[in-house]
Design a protein around this motif. Sequence first.
Motif, short mmCIF file in Angstrom:
data_model
loop_
_atom_site.label_atom_id
_atom_site.label_comp_id
_atom_site.label_asym_id
_atom_site.label_seq_id
_atom_site.Cartn_x
_atom_site.Cartn_y
_atom_site.Cartn_z
N GLN A 79 -5.62 -31.54 40.77
CA GLN A 79 -6.83 -30.97 41.34
C GLN A 79 -7.53 -30.04 40.35
O GLN A 79 -6.87 -29.35 39.57
CB GLN A 79 -6.50 -30.23 42.64
N PRO A 80 -8.85 -30.01 40.36
CA PRO A 80 -9.60 -29.18 39.40
C PRO A 80 -9.32 -27.70 39.59
O PRO A 80 -8.91 -27.24 40.66
CB PRO A 80 -11.06 -29.51 39.74
N ASN A 81 -9.58 -26.94 38.53
CA ASN A 81 -9.42 -25.49 38.58
C ASN A 81 -10.58 -24.82 39.32
O ASN A 81 -10.39 -23.80 39.96
CB ASN A 81 -9.33 -24.94 37.15
N LEU A 82 -11.77 -25.38 39.19
CA LEU A 82 -12.95 -24.82 39.83
C LEU A 82 -13.29 -25.57 41.11
O LEU A 82 -12.84 -26.69 41.33
CB LEU A 82 -14.15 -24.87 38.88
N THR A 83 -14.12 -24.97 41.92
CA THR A 83 -14.56 -25.63 43.14
C THR A 83 -15.52 -26.76 42.80
O THR A 83 -16.11 -26.81 41.70
CB THR A 83 -15.27 -24.65 44.08
N THR A 84 -15.72 -27.64 43.75
CA THR A 84 -16.68 -28.72 43.55
C THR A 84 -18.08 -28.15 43.33
O THR A 84 -18.82 -28.64 42.47
CB THR A 84 -16.67 -29.66 44.77
N ALA A 85 -18.44 -27.12 44.07
CA ALA A 85 -19.77 -26.52 43.93
C ALA A 85 -19.97 -25.96 42.53
O ALA A 85 -21.06 -26.09 41.94
CB ALA A 85 -19.96 -25.42 44.97
N GLN A 86 -18.95 -25.33 41.96
CA GLN A 86 -19.07 -24.77 40.61
C GLN A 86 -19.23 -25.86 39.58
O GLN A 86 -20.05 -25.75 38.65
CB GLN A 86 -17.85 -23.90 40.30
N ARG A 87 -18.48 -26.95 39.72
CA ARG A 87 -18.58 -28.04 38.77
C ARG A 87 -19.91 -28.78 38.91
O ARG A 87 -20.50 -29.21 37.91
CB ARG A 87 -17.39 -28.99 38.94
N LEU A 88 -20.41 -28.91 40.12
CA LEU A 88 -21.74 -29.49 40.34
C LEU A 88 -22.82 -28.65 39.66
O LEU A 88 -23.74 -29.19 39.04
CB LEU A 88 -22.04 -29.61 41.83
N THR A 146 -13.90 -35.19 36.11
CA THR A 146 -13.65 -33.90 36.76
C THR A 146 -14.64 -32.85 36.26
O THR A 146 -15.07 -31.98 37.02
CB THR A 146 -12.21 -33.45 36.49
N PHE A 147 -14.98 -32.92 34.97
CA PHE A 147 -15.93 -31.98 34.36
C PHE A 147 -15.52 -30.53 34.64
O PHE A 147 -16.27 -29.75 35.23
CB PHE A 147 -17.35 -32.25 34.85
N ASP A 148 -14.31 -30.20 34.17
CA ASP A 148 -13.70 -28.91 34.50
C ASP A 148 -13.28 -28.16 33.22
O ASP A 148 -12.09 -27.93 33.03
CB ASP A 148 -12.47 -29.19 35.40
N PRO A 149 -14.24 -27.76 32.36
CA PRO A 149 -15.70 -27.86 32.50
C PRO A 149 -16.26 -29.08 31.77
O PRO A 149 -15.55 -29.74 31.01
CB PRO A 149 -16.18 -26.58 31.81
N ILE A 150 -17.54 -29.35 31.97
CA ILE A 150 -18.22 -30.38 31.21
C ILE A 150 -18.44 -29.88 29.79
O ILE A 150 -18.76 -28.71 29.57
CB ILE A 150 -19.55 -30.78 31.88
N HIS A 151 -18.22 -30.76 28.80
CA HIS A 151 -18.31 -30.33 27.40
C HIS A 151 -18.89 -31.46 26.55
O HIS A 151 -19.20 -32.56 27.04
CB HIS A 151 -16.93 -29.89 26.90
N TYR A 152 -19.01 -31.18 25.25
CA TYR A 152 -19.62 -32.16 24.34
C TYR A 152 -18.80 -33.45 24.25
O TYR A 152 -19.34 -34.50 23.89
CB TYR A 152 -19.80 -31.56 22.96
N GLY A 153 -17.53 -33.38 24.54
CA GLY A 153 -16.70 -34.58 24.56
C GLY A 153 -17.10 -35.55 25.65
O GLY A 153 -16.77 -36.74 25.58
N HIS A 154 -17.78 -35.05 26.68
CA HIS A 154 -18.37 -35.92 27.71
C HIS A 154 -19.80 -36.32 27.32
O HIS A 154 -20.20 -37.47 27.47
CB HIS A 154 -18.44 -35.19 29.06
N ILE A 155 -20.54 -35.34 26.84
CA ILE A 155 -21.99 -35.50 26.67
C ILE A 155 -22.35 -36.40 25.48
O ILE A 155 -23.17 -37.31 25.61
CB ILE A 155 -22.64 -34.11 26.50
N ARG A 156 -21.72 -36.17 24.34
CA ARG A 156 -22.10 -36.93 23.15
C ARG A 156 -21.80 -38.42 23.27
O ARG A 156 -22.65 -39.26 22.92
CB ARG A 156 -21.43 -36.32 21.92
N PRO A 157 -20.62 -38.83 23.77
CA PRO A 157 -20.41 -40.27 23.98
C PRO A 157 -21.41 -40.88 24.95
O PRO A 157 -21.86 -42.01 24.75
CB PRO A 157 -18.97 -40.34 24.52
#
Length: 215
Positions: free
Chosen positions: A46-55, A9-20
């Motif tokens: 459903q995500p808190n942000l729009t798809t465009a914002q997460r992209l 979902t990356f809502d938001p994307i963070h180091y917990g996604h990036i470092r692994p």
Amino acid sequence: MRIGILGGTFDPIHYGHIRPAMEVKHALALDKILLMPNHIPPHKQQPNLTTAQRLKMVADVCSQLDGFELCDIEAKRDTPSYTVITLEQLKALHPKDELFFIMGMDSFIQLQSWHEWQRLFDFAHLVVCQRPGWQLDAEHPMQQILTARSQAQALAEHAANPAHRNGGQIFPVTITPQDISSTHIREQLAKSEIPADLLMPVTLDYIQNQRLYLP
């Protein structure tokens, strides 16, 4: 080319996604990682942000990291983001490449609830990220599948055998533990706390400039 795929979902994307993802890229000598925001996640709210914002946030992160690219194939879909459909499409786009779909052990143990989960192996390998020292219970139904398809001790053989390159294997990768969640980050932001150690600067700048996740 050896391509890793990390969806979320990356809502938001963070180091917990990036470092692994970076650790997997190094451990399996992947050429690149596709970060793939989903549009309608079938197993989450459903995500808190729009798809465009997460992209936008994921694109910003990819612009800062070598070997990382945004994949918007699921974001463009108006139906739930079933992984098997996504991998089938990606394999059609990359017929000569080797795909590695990255997931956490928490997702792997729930894999049998996924739509047509057995077909995932037709299009990609699975990379299962696990904490140091953590073992799946021997009685768990996914343990037999993990054992049968695991190639953790045979990476050299795998690389040398073309028959293994289309998919079907499981690569357990031990990753550095991190206690980071998007939910916690959103809670901090809602209280006007700045989680600067959890987000890349480019992500934090975007969130603050757009005044996102405020109560």
